[in-house]
Design an enzyme around this catalytic site. Sequence first.
Site, PDB file in Angstrom:
ATOM      1  N   CYS A  16     -10.051  -0.015  -4.590  1.00 55.56           N
ATOM      2  CA  CYS A  16      -9.493   1.297  -4.945  1.00 55.56           C
ATOM      3  C   CYS A  16     -10.214   1.862  -6.164  1.00 55.56           C
ATOM      4  O   CYS A  16      -9.752   2.821  -6.763  1.00 55.56           O
ATOM      5  CB  CYS A  16      -7.988   1.199  -5.183  1.00 55.56           C
ATOM      6  SG  CYS A  16      -7.539  -0.031  -6.401  1.00 55.56           S
TER       7      CYS A  16
ATOM      8  N   GLN B 233       0.850  -1.199   0.000  1.00 54.80           N
ATOM      9  CA  GLN B 233       0.000   0.000   0.000  1.00 54.80           C
ATOM     10  C   GLN B 233       0.888   1.253   0.000  1.00 54.80           C
ATOM     11  O   GLN B 233       1.846   1.312   0.763  1.00 54.80           O
ATOM     12  CB  GLN B 233      -0.915   0.008   1.229  1.00 54.80           C
ATOM     13  CG  GLN B 233      -1.865  -1.185   1.324  1.00 54.80           C
ATOM     14  CD  GLN B 233      -3.029  -1.115   0.348  1.00 54.80           C
ATOM     15  OE1 GLN B 233      -3.275  -0.095  -0.273  1.00 54.80           O
ATOM     16  NE2 GLN B 233      -3.744  -2.223   0.198  1.00 54.80           N
TER      17      GLN B 233
HETATM   18  C1  LIG Z   1      -4.614  -3.898  -4.367  1.00 53.70           C
HETATM   19  S1  LIG Z   1      -3.380  -5.114  -4.223  1.00 53.70           S
HETATM   20  C2  LIG Z   1      -3.711  -5.708  -2.603  1.00 53.70           C
HETATM   21  C3  LIG Z   1      -2.615  -6.486  -1.950  1.00 53.70           C
HETATM   22  C4  LIG Z   1      -2.734  -6.686  -0.449  1.00 53.70           C
HETATM   23  N1  LIG Z   1      -4.038  -7.150  -0.061  1.00 53.70           N
HETATM   24  C5  LIG Z   1      -2.329  -5.461   0.331  1.00 53.70           C
HETATM   25  O1  LIG Z   1      -3.138  -4.890   1.077  1.00 53.70           O
HETATM   26  O2  LIG Z   1      -1.158  -5.043   0.214  1.00 53.70           O
HETATM   27  C6  LIG Z   1      -3.954  -6.338  -5.306  1.00 53.70           C
HETATM   28  C7  LIG Z   1      -3.092  -7.565  -5.389  1.00 53.70           C
HETATM   29  O3  LIG Z   1      -3.746  -8.499  -6.255  1.00 53.70           O
HETATM   30  C8  LIG Z   1      -2.785  -9.157  -7.033  1.00 53.70           C
HETATM   31  N2  LIG Z   1      -3.535  -9.672  -8.203  1.00 53.70           N
HETATM   32  C9  LIG Z   1      -3.886  -9.032  -9.337  1.00 53.70           C
HETATM   33  N3  LIG Z   1      -4.685  -9.821 -10.092  1.00 53.70           N
HETATM   34  C10 LIG Z   1      -4.842 -10.983  -9.400  1.00 53.70           C
HETATM   35  C11 LIG Z   1      -5.581 -12.181  -9.634  1.00 53.70           C
HETATM   36  N4  LIG Z   1      -6.297 -12.336 -10.740  1.00 53.70           N
HETATM   37  N5  LIG Z   1      -5.535 -13.155  -8.708  1.00 53.70           N
HETATM   38  C12 LIG Z   1      -4.796 -12.999  -7.573  1.00 53.70           C
HETATM   39  N6  LIG Z   1      -4.091 -11.904  -7.306  1.00 53.70           N
HETATM   40  C13 LIG Z   1      -4.108 -10.898  -8.197  1.00 53.70           C
HETATM   41  C14 LIG Z   1      -1.734  -8.116  -7.303  1.00 53.70           C
HETATM   42  O4  LIG Z   1      -0.512  -8.721  -7.620  1.00 53.70           O
HETATM   43  C15 LIG Z   1      -1.698  -7.377  -5.955  1.00 53.70           C
HETATM   44  O5  LIG Z   1      -0.777  -7.982  -5.089  1.00 53.70           O
END
Ligand SMILES: C[S@@+](CC[C@H](N)C(=O)[O-])C[C@H]1O[C@@H](n2cnc3c(N)ncnc32)[C@H](O)[C@@H]1O
Length: 506
Positions: free
Chosen positions: A461, A326
Amino acid sequence: MSDNIEKTADLVVTEGQTIELEITDMTDDGKGLGRLSGLAIFVAGAVPGDKVSARITRLKKRYAFAETITLLEASAARVQPPCPYYQDCGGCSMLELSYEEQLRIKRKNIITKLERIGALEEPTVREVVGAEDTIGADGGPADKADSAGSEDFESMLRYRNKAEFAVVMTSAGPLVGFNKRGSNKIVDCTDCLLQKRATMAAANAIRELLQDKLISVYDARHGKGFLRGFTIKVCEGTGEMMLIFTSTAKHLPNAEKIIYTISDAIDAVSTETEPYFLQSVVIEVNKAKDVRKPVTAYEVVAGTNTITDITDDGMKFEISAPAFYQVNTKQMSKLYAKVREYACLKGGETVFDLYCGIGTIGLSMAADAGMIIGIEAVKNAVIDANRNAVINGIVNARYYTGRAEQVMPRLLDKEDKLFIDYIEKNAPKIAILDPPRAGCDEALLRAVASCEVDKIVYVSCDPGTLARDIKLLGELGYEFVEATPVDMFVATMHVECVVLMEKREA
Ligand SMILES: C[S@@+](CC[C@H](N)C(=O)[O-])C[C@H]1O[C@@H](n2cnc3c(N)ncnc32)[C@H](O)[C@@H]1O
């Protein structure tokens, strides 16, 4: 943007026409929105509360675009933007508004999307958790601020722990900065007010290295040169910094001179309250014509392959170059506190931490849960998550790598015995969803609902995709309870939102 209006735009205005308009709203990309005979007109350079004279620049079937010519009456919420790049860059589209007004608009935007896209009637959306009590990067006190441009507001800036810089070589020398909003043009920027001073010191040192030809800039036309851009990550809790060069090759010429120069520049601005230092230098190789294509390799040039942060809650997180973290560390603690409040764990629950990144959310609630099951697409982030469990002494967390929408249905298909045991176990189940801006894949939402989780805590977001997913979850048997926005992105239109949904009684 369509607004159910009867008339087509060409019946109301013509291109080049000058109109007078009152601005009532703000769009996601920071334009003012006003209406003329019901027609929505998106006006660049205007904010809610303004009365402007504007020229129509483009017509669409049901709406039009315009640019401000004269500010006839300024909104009472307008303030002097504290950034000299404000007009040129456009990254901070709310910098001209008081902080109070920024929060009001963000909350209203969420409510509108939940009603229009999510089909919710008068959804409960709490006040935005603002950054008023955030201690600024300069270490100064940050009492309640009600006006952007004031000293108090400035102490809320410099909150970003990650900066992505674009570079280009021109006949007048190198440009190092950010893409102007909605264009490929790079705005050369020696001090972005959202970034730490140490970040800007490193970026300015890189500009000089480019000027002195110690690093070559990639030339897209001829496919030659080394540097395509760079990213700087900083850990507020420890001072550790990671510099990631995006380049066409694994080898960094003049590495020693480059790294010492950047490290010295950071040391020169390091203070007791901002004790940053260069801990890691990584190259991410991207030879594709389009830089948005996936990186093919990561190479650690100096230091460690991760940097470590310590949060206000005393948790330690290792972060590798490709992993998500974040961007506003102080607000992250408030965001996760809200997730924990909504999850309201009593002990023993199975928590699915979907899109888990380096495991931060799940691990921050592991002490109160039975088991944390994380799924994340980026392999390095999963490696970090496993290590983060270990360094925080957490043994009840298990991670799976892959796209959540593929992994979860596969695990449910009885491929994984341990996973099925937790699904079938007679303990309450909670799903945390924290997807990227695109929101969740429908297959994942269906898989989550099929597990009959008791609660869903959705961290988003993007209010638009959030509302879309809430609508589907509603159809799958989940009731929207309430939402709390958290302002992770002061001065920009972006906002994080935490939503609680509960399984409807049968
Ligand atoms: C907004 S971030 C949130 C990460 C974590 N929950 C945090 O608070 O730091 C979204 C995460 O989803 C992962 N991501 C994107 N597409 C995805 C998918 N289809 N399946 C699993 N993870 C995914 C990204 O790599 C990223 O780490």
